[in-house]
Design an enzyme around this catalytic site. Structure first.
Site, mmCIF file in Angstrom:
data_model
loop_
_atom_site.group_PDB
_atom_site.id
_atom_site.type_symbol
_atom_site.label_atom_id
_atom_site.label_comp_id
_atom_site.label_asym_id
_atom_site.label_seq_id
_atom_site.Cartn_x
_atom_site.Cartn_y
_atom_site.Cartn_z
ATOM 1 N N PRO A 116 -4.217 -3.703 -6.340
ATOM 2 C CA PRO A 116 -5.662 -3.941 -6.375
ATOM 3 C C PRO A 116 -6.377 -2.981 -5.425
ATOM 4 C CG PRO A 116 -4.438 -5.992 -6.068
ATOM 5 C CD PRO A 116 -3.465 -4.884 -5.868
ATOM 6 N N MET A 117 -7.465 -2.375 -5.890
ATOM 7 C CA MET A 117 -8.287 -1.512 -5.054
ATOM 8 C C MET A 117 -9.749 -1.807 -5.355
ATOM 9 S SD MET A 117 -6.217 2.140 -5.185
ATOM 10 C CE MET A 117 -5.767 2.012 -6.936
ATOM 11 N N GLN A 172 -5.862 -10.902 -8.368
ATOM 12 C CA GLN A 172 -5.522 -11.075 -6.956
ATOM 13 C C GLN A 172 -6.620 -11.865 -6.248
ATOM 14 O OE1 GLN A 172 -5.710 -8.160 -3.605
ATOM 15 N NE2 GLN A 172 -3.476 -8.295 -3.673
ATOM 16 N N CYS A 205 -5.006 -6.888 3.705
ATOM 17 C CA CYS A 205 -6.247 -6.175 3.968
ATOM 18 C C CYS A 205 -6.361 -5.807 5.440
ATOM 19 C CB CYS A 205 -7.441 -7.029 3.551
ATOM 20 S SG CYS A 205 -9.013 -6.203 3.816
ATOM 21 N N LYS A 231 1.207 -10.258 -1.453
ATOM 22 C CA LYS A 231 1.257 -8.874 -0.990
ATOM 23 C C LYS A 231 0.827 -8.871 0.468
ATOM 24 C CE LYS A 231 -0.187 -4.163 -2.195
ATOM 25 N NZ LYS A 231 -0.988 -3.716 -1.052
ATOM 26 N N ASN A 268 5.624 -0.771 -1.382
ATOM 27 C CA ASN A 268 4.317 -0.119 -1.513
ATOM 28 C C ASN A 268 4.124 0.818 -0.319
ATOM 29 O OD1 ASN A 268 0.887 -1.227 -1.053
ATOM 30 N ND2 ASN A 268 1.608 0.444 -2.334
ATOM 31 N N GLY A 269 3.600 2.010 -0.616
ATOM 32 C CA GLY A 269 3.302 2.960 0.448
ATOM 33 C C GLY A 269 3.864 4.332 0.184
ATOM 34 N N GLY A 284 -0.863 2.380 -5.401
ATOM 35 C CA GLY A 284 -2.294 2.313 -5.156
ATOM 36 C C GLY A 284 -2.931 3.683 -5.243
ATOM 37 N N ARG A 285 -3.142 4.313 -4.077
ATOM 38 C CA ARG A 285 -3.896 5.568 -4.022
ATOM 39 C C ARG A 285 -3.265 6.691 -4.846
ATOM 40 N NH1 ARG A 285 -3.935 7.135 1.796
ATOM 41 N NH2 ARG A 285 -1.939 6.030 1.783
#
Length: 386
Positions: free
Chosen positions: A24-25, A78, A109, A149, A211-212, A235-236
């Site tokens: 989610p972004m 989410q 977050c 998450k 993630n990352g 994500g990004r």
């Protein structure tokens, strides 16, 4: 690199041909972007973060954000929140009104406006509160799989992910995703994939997702090989590159996971993807002007490394109609080849390490005191991340 697995990923009753999840972004993973990513690949595509209090209060914007296009299946939402009762009620609404096939909880977050009130990646420090939220939401979800998450913790001296992972497993979550950074690191530096390995070793009965720093399919393959994780959360790395999900499906998925041949990302291909994204945004907002304004923030990501001059980029970032966008894209050299390294690597803002903003005395105890309870009342803000 060779694929690490061909077995489907199981999240509760949901079978994913490719063990891939879109993170989610905020302002990014709306219906339009999710549909676009799904057109290229396979996996689970999660909504923008939804604030539980706003959902319970039936805020008009929030109710719009939880809607999915008919082509989206499974539907994934989410939730963010800090109050166990409100979170449980939000989950009950999503389930009873058939808004979702999968629900994820955001404990990652790092935004200061959230953590300074004890929310987001600060919340798992309070073990009892974390346990109550996860336990009550799992119960409220019933047969709908609920996942979490999170991040490694607040900073290197206040790590929470192993305790939180075991608590979530015991509560009955369907999977656990770890962004391998602390809140203090924000998105800076290099993700600590060894933490994903440690969580996988600590949690035995449910899938662990990493993630990352996944900027390419090779990165995903390497993460799974090095950490033993069951899947990846991206994500990004997909900003301005929704076809990454096709690359991931080909590298990680079983037969049939990839829906198209490998991409030849010429400038013409990228321009077509950008145009499709703009078209879907116009459809999502039901407003051509608003959709064309929303695509503006994606211009730099799509055309990173490509021979697109500054004047043309600026014009794309101010276009107000699809017709204007079409005229501008027609000026590009459609045959310009993929620029290689210039288009690779980090996308989006990394930021710099910073001292996390926390409520006064937050780190003095892992129990939730009366003062911290008051601070949490203001924590449900419309911020996302993880």
């Amino acid at each position: 690199m060779a694929p690490t697995r061909t077995d489907p990923l199981q999240i509760g009753p949901i079978t994913l041909d490719a063990p891939v999840v879109l993170a989610p972004m905020a302002g990014i993973t709306n219906t339009a972007f999710r549909r676009l990513c799904r057109e290229y690949g396979a996996g689970l595509y999660v909504s923008e973060m939804i604030t539980s209090r706003a959902l319970v209060e039936r805020n008009a914007t929030t109710m719009r954000l939880i809607r999915h296009h008919e082509s989206e299946t499974p539907r994934s939402i989410q939730l963010y929140g800090v109050d166990p009762a409100t979170m449980a009620e939000a989950v009950r609404i999503l389930v009873a009104e058939d808004h979702a096939d999968h629900i994820d909880l955001n404990f990652g977050c790092p935004v200061p406006k959230v953590t300074r009130k004890g929310g987001g990646s600060a919340l798992p420090w309070k073990l009892g509160l974390f346990r109550e939220i996860v336990t009550r939401t799992v119960q409220a979800a019933g047969d709908v799989p609920l996942t979490v998450k999170m991040r490694k913790g607040i900073d290197s001296d206040h790590l929470t992910y192993l305790d939180a992972g075991r608590i979530a497993e015991d509560a009955g979550v369907a999977s656990i995703a770890l962004h391998a950074r602390t809140a203090a690191e924000f998105y800076s530096g290099q993700a600590d994939w060894s933490a994903i390995t440690a969580l996988k070793e600590a949690v035995a009965s449910v899938p662990v997702l990493g993630n990352g720093d996944i900027w390419s399919a090779d990165d995903a393959v390497r993460m799974m090989a090095e950490t033993g994780c069951d899947g990846v959360v991206v994500g990004r790395g997909c900003l301005g590159r929704p076809w990454l999900f096709g690359d991931l499906a080909r590298a990680l998925g079983g037969p049939g996971a990839a829906t198209a041949d490998p991409v030849d990302a010429t400038l013409g291909f990228v321009a077509a993807a950008f145009r499709r994204h703009a078209e879907l945004l116009v459809e999502f907002f039901e407003d051509e002007g608003r959709g064309c304004r929303d695509i503006r923030k994606h211009v730099a990501w799509y055309f990173k490394g490509y021979p697109v001059g500054g004047d043309l980029r600026a014009a794309l970032a101010t276009a107000s109609t699809l017709g204007e966008i079409d005229a501008l894209l027609a000026q590009l050299d459609q045959d310009a080849p993929y620029p290689g390294a210039a288009a690779e690597g980090q996308r989006g803002r990394a930021g710099t390490p910073k001292r996390p903003a926390l409520p006064d005395g937050w780190l003095s105890s892992r129990d939730l005191g009366a003062e911290a309870s008051v601070a949490l009342a203001d924590a449900e803000l419309d911020h996302s991340g993880g």
